[in-house]
Design a protein around this motif. Structure first.
Motif, PDB file in Angstrom:
ATOM      1  N   ALA A  13       0.815  -1.217   0.000  1.00 54.50           N
ATOM      2  CA  ALA A  13       0.000   0.000   0.000  1.00 54.50           C
ATOM      3  C   ALA A  13       0.845   1.263   0.000  1.00 54.50           C
ATOM      4  O   ALA A  13       0.296   2.375  -0.006  1.00 54.50           O
ATOM      5  CB  ALA A  13      -0.930  -0.010   1.204  1.00 54.50           C
ATOM      6  N   GLY A  14       2.176   1.097   0.038  1.00 56.69           N
ATOM      7  CA  GLY A  14       3.064   2.258  -0.001  1.00 56.69           C
ATOM      8  C   GLY A  14       3.220   2.939   1.333  1.00 56.69           C
ATOM      9  O   GLY A  14       3.574   4.125   1.383  1.00 56.69           O
ATOM     10  N   GLU A  15       2.948   2.212   2.419  1.00 59.18           N
ATOM     11  CA  GLU A  15       3.064   2.785   3.752  1.00 59.18           C
ATOM     12  C   GLU A  15       4.226   2.144   4.505  1.00 59.18           C
ATOM     13  O   GLU A  15       4.504   0.949   4.345  1.00 59.18           O
ATOM     14  CB  GLU A  15       1.775   2.563   4.552  1.00 59.18           C
ATOM     15  CG  GLU A  15       0.557   3.251   3.991  1.00 59.18           C
ATOM     16  CD  GLU A  15       0.594   4.759   4.183  1.00 59.18           C
ATOM     17  OE1 GLU A  15       1.383   5.231   5.035  1.00 59.18           O
ATOM     18  OE2 GLU A  15      -0.175   5.450   3.490  1.00 59.18           O
ATOM     19  N   SER A  16       4.881   2.925   5.333  1.00 60.85           N
ATOM     20  CA  SER A  16       5.960   2.406   6.164  1.00 60.85           C
ATOM     21  C   SER A  16       5.374   1.573   7.294  1.00 60.85           C
ATOM     22  O   SER A  16       4.368   1.951   7.900  1.00 60.85           O
ATOM     23  CB  SER A  16       6.799   3.550   6.742  1.00 60.85           C
ATOM     24  OG  SER A  16       7.689   3.073   7.738  1.00 60.85           O
ATOM     25  N   THR A  17       6.005   0.449   7.567  1.00 60.79           N
ATOM     26  CA  THR A  17       5.550  -0.400   8.675  1.00 60.79           C
ATOM     27  C   THR A  17       5.825   0.238  10.023  1.00 60.79           C
ATOM     28  O   THR A  17       5.356  -0.268  11.051  1.00 60.79           O
ATOM     29  CB  THR A  17       6.233  -1.774   8.614  1.00 60.79           C
ATOM     30  OG1 THR A  17       7.656  -1.584   8.663  1.00 60.79           O
ATOM     31  CG2 THR A  17       5.852  -2.504   7.333  1.00 60.79           C
ATOM     32  N   MET A  18       6.571   1.348  10.024  1.00 60.79           N
ATOM     33  CA  MET A  18       6.883   2.046  11.264  1.00 60.79           C
ATOM     34  C   MET A  18       5.945   3.223  11.507  1.00 60.79           C
ATOM     35  O   MET A  18       6.113   3.954  12.478  1.00 60.79           O
ATOM     36  CB  MET A  18       8.336   2.543  11.238  1.00 60.79           C
ATOM     37  CG  MET A  18       9.359   1.441  11.052  1.00 60.79           C
ATOM     38  SD  MET A  18       9.310   0.234  12.401  1.00 60.79           S
ATOM     39  CE  MET A  18       9.966   1.247  13.726  1.00 60.79           C
ATOM     40  N   THR A  19       4.956   3.413  10.637  1.00 63.65           N
ATOM     41  CA  THR A  19       4.023   4.531  10.780  1.00 63.65           C
ATOM     42  C   THR A  19       2.840   4.104  11.655  1.00 63.65           C
ATOM     43  O   THR A  19       2.080   3.195  11.292  1.00 63.65           O
ATOM     44  CB  THR A  19       3.507   4.992   9.402  1.00 63.65           C
ATOM     45  OG1 THR A  19       4.624   5.329   8.580  1.00 63.65           O
ATOM     46  CG2 THR A  19       2.594   6.195   9.561  1.00 63.65           C
ATOM     47  N   ALA A  20       2.694   4.768  12.782  1.00 69.35           N
ATOM     48  CA  ALA A  20       1.639   4.384  13.727  1.00 69.35           C
ATOM     49  C   ALA A  20       0.252   4.555  13.132  1.00 69.35           C
ATOM     50  O   ALA A  20      -0.646   3.728  13.343  1.00 69.35           O
ATOM     51  CB  ALA A  20       1.770   5.204  15.005  1.00 69.35           C
ATOM     52  N   ALA A  21       0.034   5.622  12.370  1.00 65.06           N
ATOM     53  CA  ALA A  21      -1.293   5.878  11.795  1.00 65.06           C
ATOM     54  C   ALA A  21      -1.689   4.783  10.819  1.00 65.06           C
ATOM     55  O   ALA A  21      -2.858   4.374  10.765  1.00 65.06           O
ATOM     56  CB  ALA A  21      -1.314   7.240  11.110  1.00 65.06           C
ATOM     57  N   ALA A  22      -0.725   4.290  10.039  1.00 65.44           N
ATOM     58  CA  ALA A  22      -1.028   3.233   9.076  1.00 65.44           C
ATOM     59  C   ALA A  22      -1.329   1.921   9.796  1.00 65.44           C
ATOM     60  O   ALA A  22      -2.275   1.206   9.458  1.00 65.44           O
ATOM     61  CB  ALA A  22       0.136   3.066   8.105  1.00 65.44           C
ATOM     62  N   ARG A  23      -0.525   1.587  10.798  1.00 61.95           N
ATOM     63  CA  ARG A  23      -0.749   0.352  11.554  1.00 61.95           C
ATOM     64  C   ARG A  23      -2.095   0.391  12.287  1.00 61.95           C
ATOM     65  O   ARG A  23      -2.763  -0.636  12.453  1.00 61.95           O
ATOM     66  CB  ARG A  23       0.393   0.138  12.550  1.00 61.95           C
ATOM     67  CG  ARG A  23       1.744  -0.109  11.908  1.00 61.95           C
ATOM     68  CD  ARG A  23       2.870   0.057  12.914  1.00 61.95           C
ATOM     69  NE  ARG A  23       2.841  -0.962  13.961  1.00 61.95           N
ATOM     70  CZ  ARG A  23       3.738  -1.946  14.079  1.00 61.95           C
ATOM     71  NH1 ARG A  23       4.729  -2.035  13.191  1.00 61.95           N
ATOM     72  NH2 ARG A  23       3.661  -2.812  15.058  1.00 61.95           N
ATOM     73  N   ALA A  24      -2.472   1.598  12.704  1.00 59.42           N
ATOM     74  CA  ALA A  24      -3.708   1.728  13.478  1.00 59.42           C
ATOM     75  C   ALA A  24      -4.950   1.382  12.669  1.00 59.42           C
ATOM     76  O   ALA A  24      -5.997   1.070  13.256  1.00 59.42           O
ATOM     77  CB  ALA A  24      -3.834   3.143  14.028  1.00 59.42           C
ATOM     78  N   ARG A  25      -4.870   1.417  11.337  1.00 59.23           N
ATOM     79  CA  ARG A  25      -6.043   1.091  10.517  1.00 59.23           C
ATOM     80  C   ARG A  25      -6.449  -0.369  10.674  1.00 59.23           C
ATOM     81  O   ARG A  25      -7.553  -0.747  10.280  1.00 59.23           O
ATOM     82  CB  ARG A  25      -5.771   1.380   9.029  1.00 59.23           C
ATOM     83  CG  ARG A  25      -5.366   2.796   8.712  1.00 59.23           C
ATOM     84  CD  ARG A  25      -6.296   3.831   9.330  1.00 59.23           C
ATOM     85  NE  ARG A  25      -7.676   3.721   8.886  1.00 59.23           N
ATOM     86  CZ  ARG A  25      -8.673   4.439   9.364  1.00 59.23           C
ATOM     87  NH1 ARG A  25      -8.446   5.317  10.325  1.00 59.23           N
ATOM     88  NH2 ARG A  25      -9.895   4.291   8.895  1.00 59.23           N
ATOM     89  N   LEU A  26      -5.558  -1.182  11.252  1.00 57.08           N
ATOM     90  CA  LEU A  26      -5.855  -2.595  11.445  1.00 57.08           C
ATOM     91  C   LEU A  26      -6.131  -2.937  12.906  1.00 57.08           C
ATOM     92  O   LEU A  26      -6.113  -4.097  13.294  1.00 57.08           O
ATOM     93  CB  LEU A  26      -4.690  -3.444  10.918  1.00 57.08           C
ATOM     94  CG  LEU A  26      -4.478  -3.344   9.403  1.00 57.08           C
ATOM     95  CD1 LEU A  26      -3.206  -4.053   8.983  1.00 57.08           C
ATOM     96  CD2 LEU A  26      -5.675  -3.919   8.649  1.00 57.08           C
TER      97      LEU A  26
END
Length: 683
Positions: A140-153
């Motif tokens: 998805a083009g997101e860093s695995t270290m980005t809290a906002a992206a991880r939070a979507r799950l």
């Protein structure tokens, strides 16, 4: 031909494939061990080349600006009225762009089996054929270290909270957990409208009923209201109005019959609530569910899930809203009680063109049925007519109406399907007129009480209550059965053994259950020996008197709020409390029959196909034996048995012997002056 809906889904899927290809290429360039002899244990390079060389069905290579072109085509398709399910789901579930990307990445193995092995290759594990959290974020083009992206799950976010995506392998580190799209979600996005299997037994097909309150609720829903409670008096009215309200707001409706959840475990009820919310999100509809009391019995959690849904929820029930059901205050509305005109319009609409002799105004308008029940009654009547091979008849319609009665009352009372009519009654003219007046009250109560508003305030019900007083055998039970038959209803005889309880307060509870069940059933409720529970209140001398008076006071209040047809029968009218008689709509005294009536009763009981001798003396039977109708019927039956044992028709000797047996049952003396010339035959 590919629909715009499917074309958009496949176009978005191909964009994911493009990123998968790019990641595979990147992986090869940076592979630290390209010559690893164990690489084949995962997925070989040749296999990957072969998978990438195979174009997916119904897709075509996209240019670099494919995303913009795809979205532009989607805008144009929606402008022409096409429904793009992926876009609609994003709107109804509040999904952001990253949510959609994660959903599509997880869905790819369900759309194209090539991606099972491709994901296994990218996961470095041939057994892990679904996208992991880390792989999905990378694609998805997101860093695995980005809290906002991880939070979507996280479980509190729309994708997981609404069951659109499942994060598996909870024991693994977060980034290596697998992502799975439930089969129902994938099937829906591909165009399948069949509901989840767990909801199949709950979904009800309810036609909208556009009452004035439906338009008001529709405006509220269109303005953003998400929770409404509709209180109904007649089962099905609230659901039909709820569907009409959603229709007025431009929404679809998913209607659930929660009465089928009896005895369900709390965990199962919560799971069903989640399934219902997800189904409503998928189809872009609001939820209409009732009776809400049935779900409340499974604990607070299922209701809390429903009331916190991301879709409009209209809960229907017969009780007042309980604030503990939700942290959010709903709009409270009452479903109107339908009058005679409204019910007639419902029946005419559902029956359509029909035989003029089939008059719903006289057959069914007086019955307390909601719009949905009227529809089901007509369908059941049509099925009955097809079984008999003839046109739809009044009997078919009555059977269809009876099929709508709940079975709960049969656990508390004995059900009798009437088999008698007015012609079978042999009563004094004044009693017969009184019975027809009771039937007329029941038939026209909606016109008088609802349309003409002749009973205002006080919380009084629309019921009809009558007292039949007279000695045993004078026709009280049969008269109740005739009234039930005339109205097209069943007769339910209350068994006092299931009502009266020696423990304080239990009798009231039993009666409340009976009245509550009877409120949802179109039937005549018959209390035989009613003075046992409707007796006079007495002076309080001890605790027993006090609680007996409380019991009577409860009955007084409950009768006033009863909406059905109740008949109280007693052998001793003087034992009935005067406060009850004031609340009764009719009081009929059943006298002992006169000789003329007794003659008619003997003739009615000794009728074909019963074989009769030539010596039957009806005048002697009527003049000599002072019997009530019940005794005459009993004696006639005994005579028939005696004749069957002799292998002959019924003759006077059989009848006299039967009368003599009836005398002994009653404890009466057998006198020669009453039996006359037949005395020597029985002496």
């Amino acid at each position: 031909m590919t629909t715009p809906d499917l074309a958009y889904l496949l176009g978005r899927a191909q964009l994911v494939e493009t990123r998968v290809r790019a990641l595979v290429a990147q992986r090869r360039v940076g592979d630290p061990a390209p010559d690893d002899p164990f690489r084949g244990l995962y997925v070989s390079e040749e296999t990957v080349d072969q998978l990438l060389a195979t174009a997916p069905p119904e897709t075509h290579p996209l240019a670099s600006d494919a995303r913009a072109a795809l979205e532009s085509d989607a805008d144009a398709a929606e402008a022409t009225g096409s429904v793009l399910r992926l876009r609609r789901l994003a709107r109804t579930a509040g999904l952001g762009p990253l949510d959609i990307e994660l959903l599509l990445i997880a869905l790819m193995p369900d759309l194209d089996s090539r991606f099972e092995r491709l994901y296994g290759y990218l996961n470095d594990d041939v057994t892990r054929r679904r996208a992991s959290v880390g792989l999905a974020l990378q694609l998805a083009g997101e860093s695995t270290m980005t809290a906002a992206a991880r939070a979507r799950l996280e479980s509190s976010r729309p994708l997981i909270r609404r069951g659109l995506l499942v994060v598996e392998d909870a024991e693994r580190p977060f980034l290596t957990r697998g992502l799975r799209v439930p089969d129902r979600v994938g099937a829906h996005l591909l165009g399948d409208d069949a509901p989840a299997a767990g909801l199949a037994g709950l979904i009800d097909d309810v036609a909208p009923y556009p009452a004035p309150v439906a338009a008001q609720l529709g405006r509220a829903l269109a303005s953003g209201v998400r929770l409404i409670h509709l209180r109904e008096k007649v089962v099905g009215t609230g659901s039909a109005i709820g569907v009409a309200a959603l229709t007025a707001a431009g929404m679809g409706a998913l209607t659930l019959d929660l009465s089928r959840l009896t005895g369900i475990a709390p965990a199962d009820a919560t799971a069903l609530a989640d399934l219902a919310i997800r189904e409503a999100l998928l189809i872009g509809a609001g939820l209409v569910a009732g009776p809400v009391e049935a779900l409340a019995e499974a604990g607070p959690e299922p209701l809390h899930r429903l009331t916190a849904a991301d879709v409009p929820v209209l809960l229907v029930g017969s009780t007042t809203w309980d604030p503990q059901w939700s942290s959010e205050g709903p709009i409270l509305a009452d479903a109107p009680v339908l009058g005679g005109r409204e019910r007639l319009a419902l029946w005419e609409r559902e029956l359509g063109p029909h035989d003029p002799s089939l008059d719903p105004a006289s057959l069914a308008v007086h019955l307390a049925l909601g719009p949905g029940q009227v529809r089901k009654a007509v369908r059941a009547a049509e099925a009955s007519a097809r079984m008999s091979g003839g046109p739809l008849s009044a009997d078919d319609l009555r059977r269809g109406v009876r099929a709508q009665n709940a079975a709960g009352l049969e656990r508390l009372a004995r059900r009798i399907e009437p088999e008698v009519s007015w012609d079978d009654l042999v009563l004094a003219p004044t009693v017969l007129r009184g019975l027809k007046e009771v039937a007329a009250r029941a038939r026209h109560r909606d016109t008088v009480l609802t349309d003409w508003r002749m009973r205002r305030g006080g919380g009084r019900g629309h019921g009809v209550t009558a007292l039949f007083a007279g000695d045993s055998g004078t026709g009280k039970t049969m008269s109740a059965e005739v009234i039930a038959a005339d109205l097209g209803l069943d007769l339910y005889t209350v068994n006092l053994a299931t009502v009266v309880d020696k423990y304080i307060g239990e009798t009231e509870k039993n009666l409340e259950r009976i009245f509550a069940e009877a409120g949802g059933v179109n039937a005549v409720l018959f209390f035989d020996e009613a003075d046992a529970i409707f007796g006079k209140r007495s002076d309080v001398r001890d605790a027993h008197d006090r609680y007996a008076n409380i019991e009577s006071a409860y009955l007084l209040q409950r009768l006033e709020t009863f909406d059905g047809l109740a008949v109280l029968a007693t052998n001793l009218r003087a034992n009935i409390d005067e406060a009850f008689t004031r609340r009764l709509d009719a009081i009929l005294d059943f006298p002992e029959p006169t000789p003329e009536l007794r003659r008619s009763l003997w003739q009615r009981c000794l009728a074909p196909p019963l074989p009769l001798g030539d010596d039957i003396d009806y005048d002697f039977l009527a003049a000599s034996f002072d019997f009530a109708g019940g005794n005459i019927r009993s004696a006639s039956t005994t005579a028939a048995y005696l004749a069957a044992a002799d292998g002959s028709p019924v003759v006077m000797l059989h009848l006299v012997a039967a009368v003599e047996q009836e005398y002994r049952k009653l404890g009466r003396l057998v006198l020669e002056r009453e039996f006359g010339r037949y005395y020597s035959e029985i002496a």
